[in-house]
Design a protein around this motif. Structure first.
Motif, PDB file in Angstrom:
ATOM      1  N   LEU A 189       0.833  -1.198   0.000  1.00 39.27           N
ATOM      2  CA  LEU A 189       0.000   0.000   0.000  1.00 39.27           C
ATOM      3  C   LEU A 189       0.872   1.253   0.000  1.00 39.27           C
ATOM      4  O   LEU A 189       0.589   2.212  -0.732  1.00 39.27           O
ATOM      5  CB  LEU A 189      -0.929   0.002   1.210  1.00 39.27           C
ATOM      6  CG  LEU A 189      -1.839   1.224   1.349  1.00 39.27           C
ATOM      7  CD1 LEU A 189      -2.744   1.387   0.125  1.00 39.27           C
ATOM      8  CD2 LEU A 189      -2.670   1.130   2.623  1.00 39.27           C
ATOM      9  N   CYS A 190       1.940   1.249   0.783  1.00 35.26           N
ATOM     10  CA  CYS A 190       2.862   2.391   0.777  1.00 35.26           C
ATOM     11  C   CYS A 190       3.446   2.609  -0.617  1.00 35.26           C
ATOM     12  O   CYS A 190       3.548   3.749  -1.091  1.00 35.26           O
ATOM     13  CB  CYS A 190       3.991   2.168   1.793  1.00 35.26           C
ATOM     14  SG  CYS A 190       3.479   2.268   3.521  1.00 35.26           S
ATOM     15  N   ARG A 191       3.802   1.518  -1.277  1.00 32.86           N
ATOM     16  CA  ARG A 191       4.357   1.628  -2.628  1.00 32.86           C
ATOM     17  C   ARG A 191       3.318   2.175  -3.601  1.00 32.86           C
ATOM     18  O   ARG A 191       3.627   3.048  -4.424  1.00 32.86           O
ATOM     19  CB  ARG A 191       4.855   0.262  -3.103  1.00 32.86           C
ATOM     20  CG  ARG A 191       5.374   0.281  -4.533  1.00 32.86           C
ATOM     21  CD  ARG A 191       5.780  -1.096  -5.019  1.00 32.86           C
ATOM     22  NE  ARG A 191       6.982  -1.588  -4.360  1.00 32.86           N
ATOM     23  CZ  ARG A 191       7.639  -2.691  -4.740  1.00 32.86           C
ATOM     24  NH1 ARG A 191       7.195  -3.400  -5.778  1.00 32.86           N
ATOM     25  NH2 ARG A 191       8.720  -3.086  -4.105  1.00 32.86           N
ATOM     26  N   TYR A 192       2.094   1.672  -3.537  1.00 28.01           N
ATOM     27  CA  TYR A 192       1.053   2.126  -4.451  1.00 28.01           C
ATOM     28  C   TYR A 192       0.767   3.621  -4.264  1.00 28.01           C
ATOM     29  O   TYR A 192       0.573   4.361  -5.241  1.00 28.01           O
ATOM     30  CB  TYR A 192      -0.229   1.335  -4.242  1.00 28.01           C
ATOM     31  CG  TYR A 192      -0.114  -0.149  -4.494  1.00 28.01           C
ATOM     32  CD1 TYR A 192       0.894  -0.681  -5.290  1.00 28.01           C
ATOM     33  CD2 TYR A 192      -1.019  -1.041  -3.916  1.00 28.01           C
ATOM     34  CE1 TYR A 192       1.000  -2.043  -5.504  1.00 28.01           C
ATOM     35  CE2 TYR A 192      -0.921  -2.405  -4.137  1.00 28.01           C
ATOM     36  CZ  TYR A 192       0.094  -2.905  -4.928  1.00 28.01           C
ATOM     37  OH  TYR A 192       0.197  -4.254  -5.144  1.00 28.01           O
ATOM     38  N   ILE A 193       0.741   4.059  -3.016  1.00 29.91           N
ATOM     39  CA  ILE A 193       0.468   5.476  -2.750  1.00 29.91           C
ATOM     40  C   ILE A 193       1.597   6.347  -3.298  1.00 29.91           C
ATOM     41  O   ILE A 193       1.341   7.421  -3.877  1.00 29.91           O
ATOM     42  CB  ILE A 193       0.272   5.705  -1.236  1.00 29.91           C
ATOM     43  CG1 ILE A 193      -1.063   5.078  -0.800  1.00 29.91           C
ATOM     44  CG2 ILE A 193       0.292   7.192  -0.890  1.00 29.91           C
ATOM     45  CD1 ILE A 193      -1.281   5.079   0.695  1.00 29.91           C
ATOM     46  N   ARG A 194       2.833   5.908  -3.163  1.00 31.38           N
ATOM     47  CA  ARG A 194       3.951   6.671  -3.743  1.00 31.38           C
ATOM     48  C   ARG A 194       3.773   6.829  -5.246  1.00 31.38           C
ATOM     49  O   ARG A 194       4.080   7.880  -5.820  1.00 31.38           O
ATOM     50  CB  ARG A 194       5.291   5.974  -3.476  1.00 31.38           C
ATOM     51  CG  ARG A 194       5.797   6.030  -2.072  1.00 31.38           C
ATOM     52  CD  ARG A 194       7.281   5.672  -2.026  1.00 31.38           C
ATOM     53  NE  ARG A 194       7.612   4.451  -2.729  1.00 31.38           N
ATOM     54  CZ  ARG A 194       7.615   3.241  -2.187  1.00 31.38           C
ATOM     55  NH1 ARG A 194       7.254   3.090  -0.915  1.00 31.38           N
ATOM     56  NH2 ARG A 194       7.966   2.180  -2.882  1.00 31.38           N
ATOM     57  N   THR A 195       3.314   5.770  -5.892  1.00 35.10           N
ATOM     58  CA  THR A 195       3.130   5.801  -7.342  1.00 35.10           C
ATOM     59  C   THR A 195       1.993   6.733  -7.739  1.00 35.10           C
ATOM     60  O   THR A 195       2.105   7.518  -8.689  1.00 35.10           O
ATOM     61  CB  THR A 195       2.846   4.374  -7.859  1.00 35.10           C
ATOM     62  OG1 THR A 195       3.943   3.525  -7.520  1.00 35.10           O
ATOM     63  CG2 THR A 195       2.658   4.380  -9.367  1.00 35.10           C
ATOM     64  N   GLU A 196       0.896   6.657  -6.999  1.00 33.71           N
ATOM     65  CA  GLU A 196      -0.294   7.443  -7.344  1.00 33.71           C
ATOM     66  C   GLU A 196      -0.168   8.912  -6.939  1.00 33.71           C
ATOM     67  O   GLU A 196      -0.685   9.797  -7.623  1.00 33.71           O
ATOM     68  CB  GLU A 196      -1.519   6.833  -6.653  1.00 33.71           C
ATOM     69  CG  GLU A 196      -1.863   5.430  -7.153  1.00 33.71           C
ATOM     70  CD  GLU A 196      -2.892   4.738  -6.274  1.00 33.71           C
ATOM     71  OE1 GLU A 196      -3.296   3.618  -6.611  1.00 33.71           O
ATOM     72  OE2 GLU A 196      -3.285   5.323  -5.235  1.00 33.71           O
ATOM     73  N   GLU A 197       0.510   9.158  -5.821  1.00 31.43           N
ATOM     74  CA  GLU A 197       0.624  10.520  -5.287  1.00 31.43           C
ATOM     75  C   GLU A 197       2.074  10.769  -4.866  1.00 31.43           C
ATOM     76  O   GLU A 197       2.421  10.620  -3.695  1.00 31.43           O
ATOM     77  CB  GLU A 197      -0.326  10.705  -4.106  1.00 31.43           C
ATOM     78  CG  GLU A 197      -1.785  10.399  -4.443  1.00 31.43           C
ATOM     79  CD  GLU A 197      -2.684  10.522  -3.220  1.00 31.43           C
ATOM     80  OE1 GLU A 197      -2.702  11.610  -2.609  1.00 31.43           O
ATOM     81  OE2 GLU A 197      -3.365   9.535  -2.892  1.00 31.43           O
ATOM     82  N   PRO A 198       2.946  11.133  -5.793  1.00 34.15           N
ATOM     83  CA  PRO A 198       4.376  11.279  -5.512  1.00 34.15           C
ATOM     84  C   PRO A 198       4.704  12.253  -4.385  1.00 34.15           C
ATOM     85  O   PRO A 198       5.780  12.155  -3.779  1.00 34.15           O
ATOM     86  CB  PRO A 198       4.939  11.773  -6.848  1.00 34.15           C
ATOM     87  CG  PRO A 198       3.976  11.283  -7.873  1.00 34.15           C
ATOM     88  CD  PRO A 198       2.638  11.347  -7.220  1.00 34.15           C
ATOM     89  N   ALA A 199       3.812  13.187  -4.082  1.00 30.45           N
ATOM     90  CA  ALA A 199       4.072  14.121  -2.984  1.00 30.45           C
ATOM     91  C   ALA A 199       4.028  13.422  -1.632  1.00 30.45           C
ATOM     92  O   ALA A 199       4.563  13.946  -0.644  1.00 30.45           O
ATOM     93  CB  ALA A 199       3.063  15.264  -3.013  1.00 30.45           C
TER      94      ALA A 199
END
Length: 317
Positions: free
Chosen positions: A144-154
């Motif tokens: 989930l942490c990885r997916y969020i980084r991808t979707e929302e780079p900020a």
């Protein structure tokens, strides 16, 4: 960095070592215990993060235990750890918390690899059955942490994958404890009882990597202060390991017990080897300070202190 840090799991071994570290004094830290905030309650977690607006979250909290506890309660280890991990990370995203450090576990790695475990090996093989539920929950949170980084780079949500940890504030409960505290207690009890032998599950050749909790706390604070330099996923460990038999022999030397060991070959021993690759850690420029003997001796001294306090409390009562 400066600002407010929300630390989950502050009452556990890793959390308490983190808060006792000298670097903690430089930050405003939010460290609610379960009575104040139940991390299994998604709405409560979201309200807490919205009310306090931390600059960084360190997600440590989770249900933990040794082989016996994991075998007895696999559904609880799966469900509670998924609830906690996802609730914290999703609340962080919902409230726009810019940085999050998620502490995972080397249990996430496949069971059949004898070579050092690299960060990109997660989900490349079968998990160890004796802690599969716990591992699945940790994998879900890290992904989930990885997916969020991808979707929302900020939103820079990163994962630290520690090897096994032991030290001050560890659990010495025979049912719930991990290898090092369980070994120290068993050998101490043998010494106290005058027992000539101590049993070891399996043949003792399985190899494990255990790092002293104060070292992990030091690594986490280094990660906080050099967050931009930290890889998105990074192992934290010693870079070498020892056999289960080695841990028992070191414990015997520390306790001063000179009996013999008996192997229970019908009991589960877990993975044959679990050693994390520390290439990224070395490139980051950090290494642990305590040797196995130093860490186990300090842990044993802590255990003796707990025993003395319990005895004093029983007399006072």
């Amino acid at each position: 960095m400066t600002g407010t840090i929300f630390v989950t799991g502050s009452g556990g071994m890793v959390g308490r070592n983190l808060l006792e570290h000298a670097h903690a004094a430089g930050y405003r830290i939010l460290a609610p215990r379960r009575a104040e905030l139940d991390l299994r309650d998604a709405e409560a977690v979201s309200r807490y993060v919205a009310a306090h607006r931390p600059d960084l979250i360190i997600q440590i909290a989770g249900k933990v235990g040794g082989i016996e506890a994991n075998r007895r309660e696999p559904s609880a280890f799966l469900v509670e750890n998924i609830q906690i991990g996802l609730n914290v990370v999703l609340a962080a995203r919902e409230q726009g918390v810019p940085q999050l450090l998620n502490l995972a576990s080397s249990c996430m790695y496949p069971r059949d690899h004898l070579d050092p475990l690299q960060e990109d090996m997660v989900l490349t093989g079968m998990l160890e059955p004796t802690n599969e539920g716990y591992a699945l929950a940790k994998i879900a949170t890290a992904r989930l942490c990885r997916y969020i980084r991808t979707e929302e780079p900020a939103l820079r949500y990163k994962t630290i994958i520690p090897c096994n940890i032991y030290g001050r504030h560890d659990s010495f409960d025979p049912i719930r404890s991990h290898l090092v505290p369980a070994t120290l207690r068993k050998v101490w009890e043998a010494q106290q009882a005058g027992s000539p032998a101590v049993s070891i599950w399996g043949d003792g050749t399985a190899r494990r990597e255990f790092m002293y909790a104060e070292d992990l706390a030091d690594f986490v604070w280094e990660a906080v202060e050099r967050f931009d330099d930290l890889p998105d996923e990074i192992n934290a460990g010693l870079g070498d390991d020892y056999s289960v038999n080695d841990y028992y022999h070191v414990a015997a030397q520390i306790v001063g017990w000179d009996g013999r060991f008996v192997h229970e070959l019908d009991r589960p021993a877990g993975m044959a080897r679990k050693l994390v690759d520390v290439g990224r850690q070395r490139a980051f420029g950090w290494q642990p300070r305590f040797t196995l003997e130093e860490g186990m001796r300090r842990t044993y001294e802590y255990f003796l202190g707990k025993q003395a306090r319990s005895a004093a409390g029983a007399v006072a009562a």
